[in-house]
Design an enzyme around this catalytic site. Structure first.
Site, PDB file in Angstrom:
ATOM      1  N   LYS A 179      18.680  42.636  34.796  1.00 24.45           N
ATOM      2  CA  LYS A 179      18.963  42.729  36.359  1.00 24.45           C
ATOM      3  C   LYS A 179      18.531  44.262  36.869  1.00 24.45           C
ATOM      4  O   LYS A 179      18.294  44.476  37.953  1.00 24.45           O
ATOM      5  CB  LYS A 179      20.298  42.384  36.876  1.00 24.45           C
ATOM      6  CG  LYS A 179      20.809  41.041  36.733  1.00 24.45           C
ATOM      7  CD  LYS A 179      21.996  40.494  37.308  1.00 24.45           C
ATOM      8  CE  LYS A 179      22.100  39.198  37.382  1.00 24.45           C
ATOM      9  NZ  LYS A 179      23.602  38.771  37.816  1.00 24.45           N
ATOM     10  N   LYS A 194      15.373  31.407  32.510  1.00 25.38           N
ATOM     11  CA  LYS A 194      16.487  30.327  32.853  1.00 25.38           C
ATOM     12  C   LYS A 194      16.527  30.187  34.315  1.00 25.38           C
ATOM     13  O   LYS A 194      15.976  30.870  34.894  1.00 25.38           O
ATOM     14  CB  LYS A 194      17.996  30.908  32.188  1.00 25.38           C
ATOM     15  CG  LYS A 194      18.350  32.030  33.032  1.00 25.38           C
ATOM     16  CD  LYS A 194      19.796  32.360  32.980  1.00 25.38           C
ATOM     17  CE  LYS A 194      19.982  33.285  33.718  1.00 25.38           C
ATOM     18  NZ  LYS A 194      21.511  33.839  34.082  1.00 25.38           N
ATOM     19  N   LYS A 222      19.225  31.236  40.789  1.00 23.24           N
ATOM     20  CA  LYS A 222      19.052  31.401  42.104  1.00 23.24           C
ATOM     21  C   LYS A 222      18.406  32.679  42.458  1.00 23.24           C
ATOM     22  O   LYS A 222      17.323  32.536  43.469  1.00 23.24           O
ATOM     23  CB  LYS A 222      20.370  31.615  42.946  1.00 23.24           C
ATOM     24  CG  LYS A 222      21.188  30.286  43.004  1.00 23.24           C
ATOM     25  CD  LYS A 222      22.651  30.543  43.449  1.00 23.24           C
ATOM     26  CE  LYS A 222      23.577  30.764  42.210  1.00 23.24           C
ATOM     27  NZ  LYS A 222      25.057  30.488  42.433  1.00 23.24           N
TER      28      LYS A 222
HETATM   29  P1  TYM Z   1      27.359  32.155  37.263  1.00 25.65           P
HETATM   30  O1  TYM Z   1      27.983  32.022  38.731  1.00 25.65           O
HETATM   31  O2  TYM Z   1      26.074  32.998  37.265  1.00 25.65           O
HETATM   32  O3  TYM Z   1      26.997  30.810  36.707  1.00 25.65           O
HETATM   33  C1  TYM Z   1      28.097  30.011  36.911  1.00 25.65           C
HETATM   34  C2  TYM Z   1      27.875  28.874  35.296  1.00 25.65           C
HETATM   35  O4  TYM Z   1      26.634  28.233  35.362  1.00 25.65           O
HETATM   36  C3  TYM Z   1      26.193  28.569  34.057  1.00 25.65           C
HETATM   37  N1  TYM Z   1      24.726  28.840  34.314  1.00 25.65           N
HETATM   38  C4  TYM Z   1      23.822  28.185  33.326  1.00 25.65           C
HETATM   39  N2  TYM Z   1      24.041  27.126  32.460  1.00 25.65           N
HETATM   40  C5  TYM Z   1      22.763  26.632  32.066  1.00 25.65           C
HETATM   41  N3  TYM Z   1      21.639  26.795  32.287  1.00 25.65           N
HETATM   42  C6  TYM Z   1      21.424  27.767  33.248  1.00 25.65           C
HETATM   43  N4  TYM Z   1      20.000  27.948  33.868  1.00 25.65           N
HETATM   44  C7  TYM Z   1      22.459  28.398  33.849  1.00 25.65           C
HETATM   45  N5  TYM Z   1      22.477  29.297  34.952  1.00 25.65           N
HETATM   46  C8  TYM Z   1      24.019  29.464  35.021  1.00 25.65           C
HETATM   47  C9  TYM Z   1      26.664  30.158  33.703  1.00 25.65           C
HETATM   48  O5  TYM Z   1      26.544  30.224  32.197  1.00 25.65           O
HETATM   49  C10 TYM Z   1      28.165  29.862  34.221  1.00 25.65           C
HETATM   50  O6  TYM Z   1      29.025  29.261  33.114  1.00 25.65           O
HETATM   51  N6  TYM Z   1      29.839  35.823  35.002  1.00 25.65           N
HETATM   52  C11 TYM Z   1      29.865  34.295  35.224  1.00 25.65           C
HETATM   53  C12 TYM Z   1      31.192  34.125  36.376  1.00 25.65           C
HETATM   54  C13 TYM Z   1      32.449  34.426  35.821  1.00 25.65           C
HETATM   55  C14 TYM Z   1      33.183  33.965  34.575  1.00 25.65           C
HETATM   56  C15 TYM Z   1      34.217  34.551  34.423  1.00 25.65           C
HETATM   57  C16 TYM Z   1      32.848  32.820  33.884  1.00 25.65           C
HETATM   58  C17 TYM Z   1      33.306  35.549  36.396  1.00 25.65           C
HETATM   59  N7  TYM Z   1      34.457  35.611  35.607  1.00 25.65           N
HETATM   60  C18 TYM Z   1      35.250  34.395  33.493  1.00 25.65           C
HETATM   61  C19 TYM Z   1      33.705  32.400  32.962  1.00 25.65           C
HETATM   62  C20 TYM Z   1      34.898  33.260  32.853  1.00 25.65           C
HETATM   63  C21 TYM Z   1      28.703  34.167  36.098  1.00 25.65           C
HETATM   64  O7  TYM Z   1      28.156  34.928  36.836  1.00 25.65           O
HETATM   65  O8  TYM Z   1      28.509  32.772  36.115  1.00 25.65           O
END
Ligand code: TYM
Length: 332
Positions: free
Chosen positions: A112, A197, A200
């Site tokens: 990022k 990957k 958004k």
């Molecule tokens: P976030 O909001 O970016 O994404 C939400 C979930 O979707 C999964 N994901 C994907 N899986 C497969 N292929 C992809 N292209 C893809 N893009 C997104 C992410 O791995 C995630 O599971 N840091 C986390 C949010 C968070 C969190 C937590 C998760 C905050 N605290 C505690 C688990 C436990 C995040 O930014 O996910």
């Protein structure tokens, strides 16, 4: 099992979120032996560019989408991160045992900030808040917390384990091990650039959103990149094609899947046939979701009531962790 996971409210859910994480949430909540806690990571979403005038609406829309997909607030403690201030307090205690060097290693942070922008401290310490989110819902130092996420979050969970060990060594056994739960499609690639990957932040045409209208799904898939670089030999699957197959596998019929797999194996596959089949399966599967989403968006009071109930339940859960942590740190 204790199950905990979160998603940032930063736009609509895409097929990567669904296949990588939410699909697993829905399966895990079915088992009454699982104590599931799912939440909207609204504090995390402030670490990227955002519009304060639409943030509240984004939070509600994410809640609506998850409920429309079937997250069941009776079986799951379903809440909004910023309703539970203790997450920030625990994040601070963990920040104080976090070596700067560990955060500098995080690939998501490096990706990022690769474009020369000056990152905020919030983006840098984001994984510590995530560690607090997870460790908060432990019951003791022995029972693991399981975290259904996509592959991109695994490094953050490794850091969580590192921080838990550091805390335990310094203040006494408090936190258990954390274990990622991955689906068979833990890394869904972008439609337009299958070497990256799906995300958004790359732009809307890189993602298939769950509530895209059928024509939109068709349009996006028509221009989705399939084979890149040198021609692949029969049976070799490029990441773009693998994405199409994983969508078809999740939402199409087994017959369709077998048909296209066989054609792919013998090199006769026509993407002009595979793509509309994938588009149809996807749009049909999420038809009911699009309807429920519309209905729930029209009933904000109901969604607010569900989140208020979730906050109340989450509050009860965090009390024992916070008491143990404050005592061990010696601050109370
Ligand atoms: P976030 O909001 O970016 O994404 C939400 C979930 O979707 C999964 N994901 C994907 N899986 C497969 N292929 C992809 N292209 C893809 N893009 C997104 C992410 O791995 C995630 O599971 N840091 C986390 C949010 C968070 C969190 C937590 C998760 C905050 N605290 C505690 C688990 C436990 C995040 O930014 O996910």
């Amino acid at each position: 099992m204790i199950i905990l996971s979160g998603i940032q409210p930063s736009g609509r859910l895409h097929i990567g979120n669904y296949l990588g994480a939410v699909r697993n949430w829905l399966t895990l909540q079915e088992d009454a032996a699982n104590a599931c806690r799912f939440f909207l990571a609204d504090w995390h979403s402030l670490t990227e560019a955002f519009d304060p005038t639409t943030k509240a609406a984004q939070v509600r829309e994410l809640a609506v989408e998850l409920l429309a997909l079937g997250v069941d607030p009776e079986r799951v403690v379903f809440f909004r991160q910023s309703d539970i201030h203790e997450h920030l307090e625990l994040a601070w205690y963990l920040t104080c045992v976090t070596p700067v060097g560990e955060l500098e290693r995080m690939t998501q942070f490096k990706d990022k900030t690769a474009h020369g922008e000056s990152p905020s401290v919030g983006l840098f310490t984001y994984p510590v808040l995530m560690a607090a989110d997870v460790l908060m819902y432990r019951t003791n130092a022995a029972e693991p917390v399981h975290v259904p996420v996509g592959h991109d979050q695994v490094q953050h969970l490794e850091l969580t384990n590192d921080l838990a060990r550091r805390f335990n060594n310094r203040f006494g056994a408090t936190f258990p091990e954390v274990q990622p739960l991955l689906t068979s499609t833990a890394r869904v690639m972008s439609l337009k650039d299958p070497t990256r990957k799906m995300s958004k932040s790359h732009g809307p045409d890189h993602c298939l959103f769950l509530n895209d209208a059928p024509e939109e799904v068709e349009r996006k898939l028509r221009s989705a990149v399939t084979d890149v670089g040198s021609p692949t030999s029969p049976g070799d699957m490029s990441p773009g094609v693998a994405t199409l197959f994983s969508i078809l596998e999740a939402f199409g019929t087994p017959d369709e899947m077998a048909h296209f797999r066989a054609q792919h194996a013998n090199g006769t596959i026509k993407y002009s046939e595979l793509k509309p089949a994938v588009a149809r399966a996807f749009a049909e599967y999420f038809g009911a979701f699009r309807e429920s989403k519309r209905a729930l968006l029209a009933d904000p009071a109901r969604v607010d009531a569900i989140l208020a109930q979730g906050a109340e339940r989450a509050h009860t859960l965090v009390a024992s962790t916070m008491q143990a942590v404050r005592t061990r740190v010696g601050i109370r």
